[in-house]
Structure formats: C-alpha cells, structure tokens
Scaffold this active site. Structure first.
Site, mmCIF file in Angstrom:
data_model
loop_
_atom_site.group_PDB
_atom_site.id
_atom_site.type_symbol
_atom_site.label_atom_id
_atom_site.label_comp_id
_atom_site.label_asym_id
_atom_site.label_seq_id
_atom_site.Cartn_x
_atom_site.Cartn_y
_atom_site.Cartn_z
ATOM 1 N N CYS A 24 142.016 98.057 20.275
ATOM 2 C CA CYS A 24 143.047 97.158 19.773
ATOM 3 C C CYS A 24 142.359 95.883 19.288
ATOM 4 O O CYS A 24 141.134 95.796 19.269
ATOM 5 C CB CYS A 24 144.064 96.846 20.873
ATOM 6 S SG CYS A 24 143.355 95.945 22.283
ATOM 7 N N HIS A 89 138.218 96.365 26.059
ATOM 8 C CA HIS A 89 139.521 96.027 26.629
ATOM 9 C C HIS A 89 140.129 97.209 27.376
ATOM 10 O O HIS A 89 141.340 97.327 27.484
ATOM 11 C CB HIS A 89 140.473 95.560 25.518
ATOM 12 C CG HIS A 89 141.707 94.877 26.031
ATOM 13 N ND1 HIS A 89 142.978 95.358 25.808
ATOM 14 C CD2 HIS A 89 141.863 93.754 26.779
ATOM 15 C CE1 HIS A 89 143.864 94.563 26.379
ATOM 16 N NE2 HIS A 89 143.215 93.587 26.980
ATOM 17 N N THR A 99 133.482 100.308 40.393
ATOM 18 C CA THR A 99 133.188 100.974 39.121
ATOM 19 C C THR A 99 132.984 99.954 38.010
ATOM 20 O O THR A 99 132.038 100.053 37.219
ATOM 21 C CB THR A 99 134.318 101.948 38.748
ATOM 22 O OG1 THR A 99 134.308 103.041 39.672
ATOM 23 C CG2 THR A 99 134.155 102.493 37.336
ATOM 24 N N GLN A 119 120.483 104.865 42.712
ATOM 25 C CA GLN A 119 120.339 103.954 43.847
ATOM 26 C C GLN A 119 120.058 102.526 43.390
ATOM 27 O O GLN A 119 120.597 101.570 43.951
ATOM 28 C CB GLN A 119 119.223 104.462 44.768
ATOM 29 C CG GLN A 119 119.606 105.750 45.494
ATOM 30 C CD GLN A 119 118.462 106.327 46.311
ATOM 31 O OE1 GLN A 119 117.300 106.208 45.927
ATOM 32 N NE2 GLN A 119 118.786 106.963 47.424
ATOM 33 N N CYS A 149 125.379 105.102 30.087
ATOM 34 C CA CYS A 149 125.295 105.932 31.288
ATOM 35 C C CYS A 149 124.215 107.009 31.151
ATOM 36 O O CYS A 149 123.768 107.565 32.157
ATOM 37 C CB CYS A 149 126.650 106.540 31.629
ATOM 38 S SG CYS A 149 127.494 107.364 30.275
ATOM 39 N N SER A 155 115.959 109.052 40.996
ATOM 40 C CA SER A 155 114.763 108.275 41.316
ATOM 41 C C SER A 155 113.506 109.131 41.287
ATOM 42 O O SER A 155 112.399 108.616 41.120
ATOM 43 C CB SER A 155 114.917 107.593 42.684
ATOM 44 O OG SER A 155 115.170 108.552 43.685
#
Length: 216
Positions: A24, A89, A99, A119, A149, A155
């Site tokens: 938007c 937004h 989160t 971690q 992401c 690790s």
C-alpha cells in the site's frame, strides 16, 4: 493489514521466475515467487531489465523502491548500499513479537555476502536459546530476498531449510558469493555500507540440533 490500506500489486521477471510484490502507500506487504523455475546453478549472464506487469500509475513509492532494489540485487548488487529500502507495512511488524525482532535484526545486520546461524540470530534478537523459534520466524517472513532469510544457515555450515526451496536458497547464496561453509557473521560482508530504513510471541524453548540447524 489496516482497513485503510489500498493494495497495489506489481509483477516482475527475475532469474528465479516471476516475483509478485504487493503493498500500500505506507509500505510493502508481501514479496512472492510465482511460477518458480529451477535456477541455473552455473554462471549466468546478467538478467534483462525487469519486465513489469501492470499500469505505472498504480505504483506506490514503496513498490517503485522495491522494484528498483530487486532489479539492482539481481543485476548490479554493488549499488545496493546506496539504495533506500522500501518501507514495510506487514502486520507482523506492527507487533512487538520475537518474530518481528528476529526479522528486523536480520534485515539490519546480515548483509549481502554474509551468512548467520539460527543460534546467532536468536542471540541478536535477545534470546540465544530460541534457535528453533528463529526457524519459525523465517517461515513467517513476508518479504523474502529483501529480508534475507536465505542467509540463515546451520552453524555447522549445512544449508538448512528454506520456504522457497533449497535450490533457490543455494542459487541466492551463490549469487552473493557464498557457497557451503560456516556462517560468516559478524563481518565478512561482500558489500559494505549502511542501508536506509525499511522498518520504521514467545520463543520456543526447544533447542536446535547439535549442528546448530533447526529441524522443521
């Protein structure tokens, strides 16, 4: 999503297939990969300029900025530090959840060419024992690539999971000059510079595996 949000949509081509951007006037809501194609694992020529579907007059400033950012990401990553990040937004960022903290830290700190473990990211978000909750946050990411992401790995150096598929994650990391290997964060970023601001629950107690990889 606010009732006042008037949604706009834009579709662009990419090496990964068509990408739909929605948002938007206040910011982006989602980035989605559609008609996903298997990325070419080898070196490829720079993709053609993005083909935009939709009327230009329907483009809000966040959509314009997002298209420019994604185009630079795929075609000329060296200019990314000088580009403004579009405002976001999505409702997930309007809550003070774990989160939201994880996604903000990932956006702010883990740059092009870096990787971070589940971690490490949990610790950056304030709860070092919440690696499994970080995996859940990655699945909830409404704007992949922009909030990277794909840069979250085990690790041990194992790839870990990715909502867009492991082939896509591997392609994105290779595009950024990262192959298999242990996380590089902090430091080691391929691109230096400050990115200008996009972002104006209870974590799970379950630990990650011994290799630092979240099991979904």
């Amino acid at each position: 999503m606010d009732k006042a949000c008037k949604m706009r949509y834009k579709t662009m081509d990419s090496p990964l297939g068509k990408i739909e951007i929605s948002g938007c006037a206040q910011g982006l809501h989602e980035i989605r990969l559609h008609d996903r194609k298997t990325p070419d694992p080898g070196p490829a020529e720079a993709p053609a300029p993005p083909e935009l579907l939709g009327c230009p007059e329907e483009m809000t400033e966040p959509l314009v900025q997002c298209v420019a950012w994604l185009d630079a990401y795929f075609r000329e990553p060296s200019v990314l530090p000088g580009l403004p990040l579009p405002a976001i937004h999505h409702p997930i960022f309007q809550r003070g959840s774990f989160t939201a903290r994880v996604l903000r830290k990932l956006l702010e700190l883990v740059k092009f060419g870096d990787t971070v473990s589940y971690q490490q990211l949990a610790a950056l978000a304030g709860n070092p024992k919440a690696a499994r909750a970080v995996g859940g946050a990655m699945r909830s990411n409404p704007v992949p690539i922009l909030i990277p992401c794909h840069r979250v790995v085990c690790s041990s150096g194992a790839m870990g999971n990715y909502t867009g598929g492991l082939a896509t994650k591997e392609w994105l990391l290779a595009h950024e000059g990262r192959l298999a290997g242990k996380p590089t964060y902090p430091g080691g970023s391929y691109l230096a510079g400050t990115r200008r601001g996009a972002l104006g629950g209870t974590p799970s107690p379950h630990p990650a595996g011994r290799d630092g990889c979240v099991r979904e």
